[in-house]
Design a protein around this motif. Structure first.
Motif, PDB file in Angstrom:
ATOM      1  N   ALA A 128       0.874  -1.175   0.000  1.00 60.44           N
ATOM      2  CA  ALA A 128       0.000   0.000   0.000  1.00 60.44           C
ATOM      3  C   ALA A 128       0.907   1.219   0.000  1.00 60.44           C
ATOM      4  O   ALA A 128       1.877   1.283   0.761  1.00 60.44           O
ATOM      5  N   VAL A 129       0.609   2.188  -0.855  1.00 58.30           N
ATOM      6  CA  VAL A 129       1.501   3.325  -1.054  1.00 58.30           C
ATOM      7  C   VAL A 129       0.815   4.624  -0.629  1.00 58.30           C
ATOM      8  O   VAL A 129      -0.239   4.985  -1.171  1.00 58.30           O
ATOM      9  N   LEU A 130       1.424   5.307   0.331  1.00 59.72           N
ATOM     10  CA  LEU A 130       0.933   6.604   0.789  1.00 59.72           C
ATOM     11  C   LEU A 130       1.937   7.673   0.394  1.00 59.72           C
ATOM     12  O   LEU A 130       3.136   7.523   0.638  1.00 59.72           O
ATOM     13  N   ILE A 131       1.459   8.745  -0.218  1.00 56.46           N
ATOM     14  CA  ILE A 131       2.312   9.800  -0.755  1.00 56.46           C
ATOM     15  C   ILE A 131       1.986  11.116  -0.066  1.00 56.46           C
ATOM     16  O   ILE A 131       0.811  11.462   0.112  1.00 56.46           O
ATOM     17  N   GLY A 132       3.002  11.845   0.311  1.00 53.55           N
ATOM     18  CA  GLY A 132       2.777  13.146   0.941  1.00 53.55           C
ATOM     19  C   GLY A 132       3.919  14.098   0.639  1.00 53.55           C
ATOM     20  O   GLY A 132       5.046  13.681   0.372  1.00 53.55           O
ATOM     21  N   HIS A 133       3.625  15.378   0.690  1.00 48.64           N
ATOM     22  CA  HIS A 133       4.649  16.396   0.479  1.00 48.64           C
ATOM     23  C   HIS A 133       5.533  16.555   1.709  1.00 48.64           C
ATOM     24  O   HIS A 133       5.093  16.338   2.846  1.00 48.64           O
ATOM     25  N   ASN A 134       6.759  16.984   1.460  1.00 49.12           N
ATOM     26  CA  ASN A 134       7.680  17.411   2.506  1.00 49.12           C
ATOM     27  C   ASN A 134       7.435  18.892   2.786  1.00 49.12           C
ATOM     28  O   ASN A 134       7.184  19.307   3.914  1.00 49.12           O
ATOM     29  N   ASP A 135       7.509  19.672   1.744  1.00 51.41           N
ATOM     30  CA  ASP A 135       7.184  21.103   1.771  1.00 51.41           C
ATOM     31  C   ASP A 135       6.505  21.444   0.458  1.00 51.41           C
ATOM     32  O   ASP A 135       6.663  20.738  -0.543  1.00 51.41           O
ATOM     33  N   THR A 136       5.747  22.526   0.447  1.00 52.14           N
ATOM     34  CA  THR A 136       5.204  23.077  -0.790  1.00 52.14           C
ATOM     35  C   THR A 136       5.475  24.576  -0.780  1.00 52.14           C
ATOM     36  O   THR A 136       6.056  25.104   0.174  1.00 52.14           O
ATOM     37  N   ARG A 137       5.027  25.267  -1.788  1.00 53.29           N
ATOM     38  CA  ARG A 137       5.217  26.719  -1.810  1.00 53.29           C
ATOM     39  C   ARG A 137       4.445  27.409  -0.687  1.00 53.29           C
ATOM     40  O   ARG A 137       4.670  28.577  -0.395  1.00 53.29           O
ATOM     41  N   PHE A 138       3.527  26.666  -0.063  1.00 57.25           N
ATOM     42  CA  PHE A 138       2.769  27.210   1.053  1.00 57.25           C
ATOM     43  C   PHE A 138       3.472  26.962   2.393  1.00 57.25           C
ATOM     44  O   PHE A 138       3.005  27.423   3.432  1.00 57.25           O
ATOM     45  N   GLY A 139       4.579  26.215   2.363  1.00 54.18           N
ATOM     46  CA  GLY A 139       5.324  25.961   3.584  1.00 54.18           C
ATOM     47  C   GLY A 139       5.407  24.490   3.951  1.00 54.18           C
ATOM     48  O   GLY A 139       5.228  23.604   3.106  1.00 54.18           O
ATOM     49  N   ARG A 140       5.665  24.253   5.210  1.00 55.59           N
ATOM     50  CA  ARG A 140       5.825  22.909   5.766  1.00 55.59           C
ATOM     51  C   ARG A 140       4.616  22.030   5.436  1.00 55.59           C
ATOM     52  O   ARG A 140       3.466  22.476   5.506  1.00 55.59           O
TER      53      ARG A 140
END
Length: 220
Positions: A128-140
């Motif tokens: 099962a694969v869960l994907i998430g950002h580390n940071d974006t242009r909006f911040g943490r």
């Protein structure tokens, strides 16, 4: 009545096989804004990713066949939490973009992780694969502290019916997006396994992280 699972397995496998050159996660920040609401990955988000969320690069030398052996009516995951590092998030569903690459959460929803529906449902055999950002242009973002997770840590995944599954972290690695371990991440597994993916490492000349952080887990 025959199960639809084999057809879903073959369809997903064919998509990932055809796009196996685009496998690195694009779930990170960039200095450049973008009007696109999602990035991509094939296996994990790809080189066609929007600059607002980071950009992946191709790097797989082979194909992969995710073990999507879940039943069609099995509830998908709704929430993930990692108590040891203070991460918790609802889970959005991530499918394929029009170009065949895998979606990542939109930058404006950086604090929300997603489940890639082309892989297994947590609790079913396979990854099962869960994907998430580390940071974006909006911040943490939601997986900012994923780098601090330790082997043996508990990852709790709750499905839409309210059942909580407990996964134990078995390892982690930082890999170059140019050498993403497609088979290791998306290849079939006999038991229920978990992969958490985000961006990591130094930034390239365009402000995009050059690496991916991959955390591996197994059903406890």
């Amino acid at each position: 009545m025959p199960s639809r699972t084999p057809h879903r397995f073959r369809r997903t496998a064919a998509l990932l096989t055809a796009l196996a050159a685009c496998v690195a996660l694009a779930g990170c920040s960039s200095a450049e804004p973008s009007s696109s609401s999602s990035s991509a990955a094939s296996g994990a988000p790809s080189a066609s990713a929007s600059s607002a969320q980071g950009e992946a690069v191709s790097g797989s030398s082979g194909s992969t066949e995710p073990s999507s052996t879940d039943e069609p009516d099995q509830p998908g995951p709704a929430h993930v939490s990692i108590p040891s590092i203070g991460i918790q998030s609802t889970l959005m569903e991530l499918g394929l973009n029009a170009d065949g690459t895998v979606e990542v959460p939109p930058a404006e929803k950086g604090m929300t992780a997603g489940w890639y529906t082309g892989a297994s449902v947590p609790g079913a055999p396979g990854p099962a694969v869960l994907i998430g950002h580390n940071d974006t242009r909006f911040g943490r973002a939601v997986f900012h502290d994923l780098k601090d997770i330790r082997e043996g840590a508990e990852v709790l995944v709750r499905d839409g019916a309210g059942k909580t599954l407990r996964f134990t972290v078995t390892g982690k690695e930082t890999v170059s997006k140019k050498a993403f371990p497609t088979e290791r991440v998306y290849g079939p597994t006999k038991d229920s396994t978990l992969r958490l993916i985000t961006c990591d490492g130094e930034f390239d000349a365009e402000g995009h992280p050059v690496d991916n952080l991959i955390v591996y887990g197994a059903l406890a």
